[in-house]
Enzyme design. Structure first.
Site, short mmCIF file in Angstrom:
data_model
loop_
_atom_site.label_atom_id
_atom_site.label_comp_id
_atom_site.label_asym_id
_atom_site.label_seq_id
_atom_site.Cartn_x
_atom_site.Cartn_y
_atom_site.Cartn_z
N HIS A 1 0.66 -1.25 0.01
CA HIS A 1 0.02 0.00 0.06
C HIS A 1 0.87 1.31 -0.05
O HIS A 1 0.51 2.34 -0.46
CB HIS A 1 -1.05 -0.07 1.26
CG HIS A 1 -2.30 -0.71 0.74
ND1 HIS A 1 -3.13 -1.14 1.82
CD2 HIS A 1 -2.88 -0.75 -0.34
CE1 HIS A 1 -4.24 -1.74 1.29
NE2 HIS A 1 -3.99 -1.39 0.19
N ARG B 1 -25.59 9.15 -13.13
CA ARG B 1 -26.38 7.96 -12.74
C ARG B 1 -27.21 8.53 -11.44
O ARG B 1 -26.51 8.34 -10.25
CB ARG B 1 -25.55 6.83 -12.43
CG ARG B 1 -24.68 6.21 -13.64
CD ARG B 1 -24.00 5.09 -13.18
NE ARG B 1 -22.93 4.29 -14.22
CZ ARG B 1 -21.87 4.69 -14.35
NH1 ARG B 1 -21.19 5.51 -13.52
NH2 ARG B 1 -21.02 4.12 -15.09
N ARG C 1 -29.22 10.83 -16.59
CA ARG C 1 -30.09 9.63 -16.61
C ARG C 1 -31.32 9.48 -15.57
O ARG C 1 -30.83 9.68 -14.39
CB ARG C 1 -29.49 8.35 -16.99
CG ARG C 1 -30.21 7.04 -17.13
CD ARG C 1 -29.00 6.00 -17.05
NE ARG C 1 -28.72 5.54 -16.13
CZ ARG C 1 -27.52 4.56 -15.91
NH1 ARG C 1 -27.32 4.09 -17.12
NH2 ARG C 1 -27.27 4.35 -14.52
N GLU D 1 -29.82 -0.02 -25.01
CA GLU D 1 -29.56 -0.97 -24.27
C GLU D 1 -30.29 -2.60 -24.61
O GLU D 1 -29.62 -3.31 -24.19
CB GLU D 1 -29.87 -0.64 -22.93
CG GLU D 1 -29.18 0.54 -22.32
CD GLU D 1 -29.62 0.90 -20.90
OE1 GLU D 1 -28.69 0.60 -20.05
OE2 GLU D 1 -30.56 1.37 -20.72
N ASN E 1 -22.82 -2.50 -21.70
CA ASN E 1 -23.06 -3.90 -20.52
C ASN E 1 -24.25 -4.64 -20.87
O ASN E 1 -24.45 -5.49 -20.87
CB ASN E 1 -22.93 -3.10 -19.08
CG ASN E 1 -21.46 -2.75 -18.92
OD1 ASN E 1 -20.60 -2.83 -19.86
ND2 ASN E 1 -21.25 -1.86 -17.78
N ASP E 2 -25.49 -3.44 -20.64
CA ASP E 2 -26.74 -4.32 -20.91
C ASP E 2 -26.96 -4.83 -22.50
O ASP E 2 -27.59 -5.66 -22.61
CB ASP E 2 -27.72 -3.16 -20.57
CG ASP E 2 -28.08 -3.34 -18.89
OD1 ASP E 2 -28.02 -4.58 -18.37
OD2 ASP E 2 -28.18 -2.35 -18.27
N ARG F 1 -24.38 -11.15 -17.29
CA ARG F 1 -23.01 -11.06 -16.76
C ARG F 1 -22.69 -11.34 -15.45
O ARG F 1 -21.53 -11.53 -14.89
CB ARG F 1 -22.61 -9.68 -16.98
CG ARG F 1 -23.58 -8.50 -16.71
CD ARG F 1 -23.21 -7.23 -17.42
NE ARG F 1 -24.27 -6.14 -17.18
CZ ARG F 1 -24.01 -5.25 -16.45
NH1 ARG F 1 -23.19 -4.92 -15.47
NH2 ARG F 1 -25.34 -4.29 -16.20
N CYS G 1 -21.71 5.13 -23.39
CA CYS G 1 -21.39 5.43 -22.04
C CYS G 1 -21.12 4.19 -21.24
O CYS G 1 -20.88 4.40 -19.88
CB CYS G 1 -22.42 6.37 -21.19
SG CYS G 1 -24.05 5.63 -21.25
#
Length: 870
Positions: free
Chosen positions: A494, A601, A637, A736, A759-760, A770, A807
């Protein structure tokens, strides 16, 4: 909701507890902290009038009443005195709680955030002590208390504690544990049978590059801690309490490991949904959160070259030359002494832990300002290590069993925990032993009456040490430290990670360097190659100094280029925007070179609280983000929940297949009041800034027309009230689902822009969840089928003359940038740290070559073949 007032003799301690409880509840619970007195020479004490003002302030925000948590002595008397001055109506809704200050406050705050009553929060605070006494009962023979550690305000101070009338009749199902004296493991006790229980099992494959190392493990523990259910993590024949940072870390879960999560308890379903979503989000970790070591091997063997230079591990790139500041770390010498008052030693230990955690909280804030989330996350881990309780329980067991002093017992517990980490077979997890020693040593110094320690530089220098802790590095004066050299450690420590995040050149693992370097001796280092020159000649000094000047200038130039527009070689300007989750992210995005916000978001405003944010709170949040972007566009959104994004207080029904159920706009249209409140806030904010509205999960034309009609009615409603509204607000949709691509030409004629959520779109196009380990490998956004869908949506947008952005996660991958431009994307939005590299990729691109690449990719047989093209 109820509120909490924290009273301590120390103002810093009270504020530290407030910060800890506030982070646990994300600010959802009204709380204030008071402590200390206005006497610079004697600041320790309490003031009844300060307590009175705090109670009145919190009572004004908390209609459910106020719980007052305090330490001892005058804090209790000040709280009682303050009650005498309160209005009777307010006084009737105040409880004084005698639970432990730190643990009790956190437990009460978490309970309050769920909407619990005053009595329920009071009882929950008491369980912080009950669980400890229960865990130690086999050693101490002490029976668990049967009631909450509270004093009803109507009772005299010497009256016995009684159970509040609104307290729950049964003990909460927080996992009680029995711990062996070494504190290394714990077994869950059976949960009370009087509560309804559900059970579930979740099978996961860990995709994080470094497995469940400290920061993802901390996020797992924080999420598990929100639920009353029993949650355990299993790897092979070993298991851990998912609410224990040390137990989770000691499982040594690596990249690719298959683990199981078992959940049982009254909120098991909600816990499983939250944990599945966390896994899907890679436990809150992104590539930019792991500041990877240089491309050389992470553990380079130390060697001495012919010219007297030492070669070791390059931990943080850069150059440095200057006098050495040799640091010899030292912990207090501890020898065992007997005690006739174990309880006093335990109290001293608890006070030291609380003080150390308050100091760690301050370090976390400083690290956040200096180096961002990566550096700050290290100290979140330190706080969790101390707050986990395993070392404290081991020390308490030794104090009570052996009648020894707290310092000795604590030193033994820390050593045992550090040894357990050091014995793991994974280099990254072995490096966590230093974190245990660092935060454990902080407590030990407090017990020994010593100061914070640390390194104090009087001039510019290269710090040389056997080893450095994260606290050492974070406490350095950034204006004076030129570089770091240590004898031990690796690039995954770290301290090394923090050095990289702060931009300090560092070479780690230079064995024997202390024997060759004296304090004040001029040395030089190359953090890119891992080289340290212990006696550089004048010519070499000049060469390293020149390289340092050029390196620093390159850094300034890179930052400037990150802020400059991205234009392809053939002249196409491509806006590169940022994805954010809260207003505070906007400033960081702007500093990272974002030309706007491509995705705000808003679900983050709705999470981790007991009720939805009202219209005014949302309006202020949206406007704050827009102001932080200094006039640049901000695409917001609307609420996108459902599927893997549950929100408990919104009463979301359980669905057989939530990913094909009420998600996105479907969820909002089914709850018009919730939707109306958000749109009113958005339209009001859009009248004052360049705010654009984007709707998620649009599947067909009728759905889009439905939300646009709803938006128009809300706008008319605001205008009818005399509110300022924008003449026209740009409105777009997320692409999407495959049906939206199929209907893209019709949809494009009814909105102002598209934004592709990869992603969707990927999981729906490939019918592969996923989050399901059995099929997650199929869910690849570079699959030619997905690329063809993206290309089709881009062609429809171009034909309609509207912008089309992305996005999704793919937008932040600079290797894919030429491919995305070739498919027809005109805007890209991503996490802020990826902006600079994506802009460079845009500047290196030529549209003709990009289109040729896209054609080959869409014609490829597999995602693997596309990767070879890239």
């Amino acid at each position: 909701m109820i509120g909490i007032v924290i009273v301590s003799h120390s103002r810093k301690l009270a504020e530290g507890v407030l910060e800890l409880a506030g982070q646990m509840t994300r600010g959802a619970v009204p709380m204030e902290a008071v402590g200390g007195i206005d006497d610079p020479d004697n600041p320790i004490g309490t003031d009844p009038m300060q307590v009175l003002a705090a109670i009145e302030s919190v009572a004004g925000q908390a209609e459910g009443g106020v719980l007052v948590v305090m330490d001892l002595g005058s804090a209790l008397m000040s709280a009682e005195t303050a009650l005498d001055f309160l209005d009777e109506a307010v006084r009737a809704k105040v409880r004084l709680c005698a639970a432990p200050l730190v643990e009790g406050t956190v437990a009460a705050a978490v309970q309050a955030a769920t909407g619990a009553s005053l009595g329920e929060a009071d009882a929950e605070a008491a369980t912080a002590l009950e669980v400890k006494i229960h865990q130690l009962a086999p050693v101490t023979g002490t029976a668990s208390p049967t009631g909450p550690a509270s004093v009803p305000v109507s009772a005299p101070t010497d009256a016995p504690a009684t159970t509040p009338t609104d307290a729950p009749a049964t003990t909460p199902t927080d996992a009680a544990a029995t711990a062996p004296t070494d504190g290394m493991s714990a077994a869950l006790a059976p949960a009370p049978t009087s509560l309804p229980h559900e059970a579930a099992r979740l099978e996961l494959v860990i995709a994080n590059k470094l497995g469940l190392h400290a920061r993802p493990a901390a996020n797992l523990v924080a999420t598990a801690g929100k639920f009353r259910a029993d949650i355990r993590l299993h790897k092979g024949d070993k298991s851990a309490n998912a609410k224990s940072i040390n137990q989770v870390a000691l499982l040594a879960v690596k990249n690719g490991d298959a683990v199981a999560v078992t959940v049982s308890g009254p909120d098991a379903a909600e816990a499983v949904a939250a944990l599945a979503a966390l896994h899907k989000d890679h436990f809150g970790e992104r590539d930019e959160d792991i500041l990877a070591a240089p491309a050389t091997a992470p553990e380079t063997p130390c060697a001495t070259t012919g010219d007297g230079a030492i070669t070791a591990t390059p931990a943080s790139g850069g150059y440095a030359v200057g006098p050495a500041a040799v640091h010899e770390a030292r912990l207090p010498e501890v020898s065992r002494r007997d005690t006739a008052d174990p309880e006093a030693e335990i109290r001293a230990l608890d006070q030291a832990i609380a003080t150390a955690r308050a100091a760690i909280g301050a370090l976390r804030q400083e690290a956040e300002r200096a180096s961002g989330p990566a550096g700050a996350g290290i100290f979140t881990v330190h706080d969790l290590i101390l707050g986990d309780g395993a070392m404290r329980e081991a020390a308490v067991a030794r104090i009570t069993g052996e009648h020894c002093d707290a310092a000795y017992a604590w030193s033994q517990a820390v050593a045992a925990m550090a040894t357990a980490y050091a014995g793991l077979d994974d280099a990254y997890m072995r490096a966590r032993a230093a974190d245990v020693s660092d935060c454990g040593g902080r407590v030990l110094r407090i017990l020994a009456g010593e100061g914070e320690g640390g390194i104090r530089l009087t001039g510019e220098a290269v710090v040389v040490a056997h080893d450095l802790t994260p606290s050492d590095v974070a406490g350095l004066d950034a204006g004076l430290v030129r570089g770091l050299v240590t004898e031990v450690g690796g690039a995954t420590s770290h301290a090394a990670i923090l050095a990289r995040s702060l931009g300090i050149p560092a070479v780690i693992g230079a064995a024997g360097c202390l024997g060759r370097i004296a304090d004040g001796q001029v040395i030089a280092l190359d953090g890119f190659t891992g080289t340290v020159w212990t006696a550089p000649e004048a010519a070499l000094r000049a060469d390293i100094a020149a390289k340092r000047t050029a390196w620093q200038a390159a850094g300034r130039e890179a930052k400037a280029r990150g802020a400059a527009p991205a234009v392809t070689r053939d002249g196409l300007a491509v806006p590169v925007w940022a994805n954010i989750g809260q207003p505070a992210d906007a400033a960081k995005a702007l500093a990272g070179g974002a030309e706007g916000v491509g995705l705000f978001r808003t679900e983050f405003l709705f999470q981790d609280r007991d009720r939805a944010p009202d219209e005014q709170e949302q309006y202020e949040a949206y406007l704050a983000a827009a102001k932080a972007m200094e006039g640049r566009p901000v695409i917001i959104r609307t609420l996108d929940i459902g599927g893997d994004k549950p929100i408990k207080y919104l009463d979301m029904p359980r669905e057989a297949n939530p990913f094909l159920g009420q998600r996105g706009v479907r969820f909002c249209l089914a709850r018009p009041e919730l939707f109306r409140s958000q749109l009113r806030a958005l339209l009001r904010a859009a009248a004052e800034a360049d705010i654009r509205i984007m709707y998620p999960m649009i599947a067909d034309v009728a759905e889009l027309e439905g939300v646009l009609a709803f938006q128009a009615r809300v706008r008319q409603e605001l205008a009818g009230e005399g509110r300022a509204v924008a003449g026209r607000v740009k409105t777009g949709i997320m692409i999407e689902v495959p049906s939206a691509v199929a209907m893209a030409d019709k949809l494009a004629s009814r909105c102002d822009f598209f934004s592709i959520g990869t992603n969707d779109l990927t999981q729906y196009a490939l019918a592969a969840d996923r989050g399901n380990a059995a099929v997650a490998t199929l869910c690849d956004s570079l699959h030619p089928a997905v690329l063809r869908l993206i290309g089709q949506a881009c062609r429809a947008a171009a034909a309609a003359g509207i912008a089309v952005g992305m996005c999704g996660e793919l937008a932040g991958d600079s290797r894919a940038t030429p491919l995305l431009l070739g498919l027809g994307l005109t805007e890209l939005s991503m996490s802020a740290p990826a902006i600079a590299t994506v802009k460079e990729a845009v500047r290196a691109a030529d549209r003709g070559a990009c289109r040729a690449l896209a054609a080959k990719a869409m014609d490829a047989p597999s995602a693997a073949a596309v990767r070879q093209l890239l």
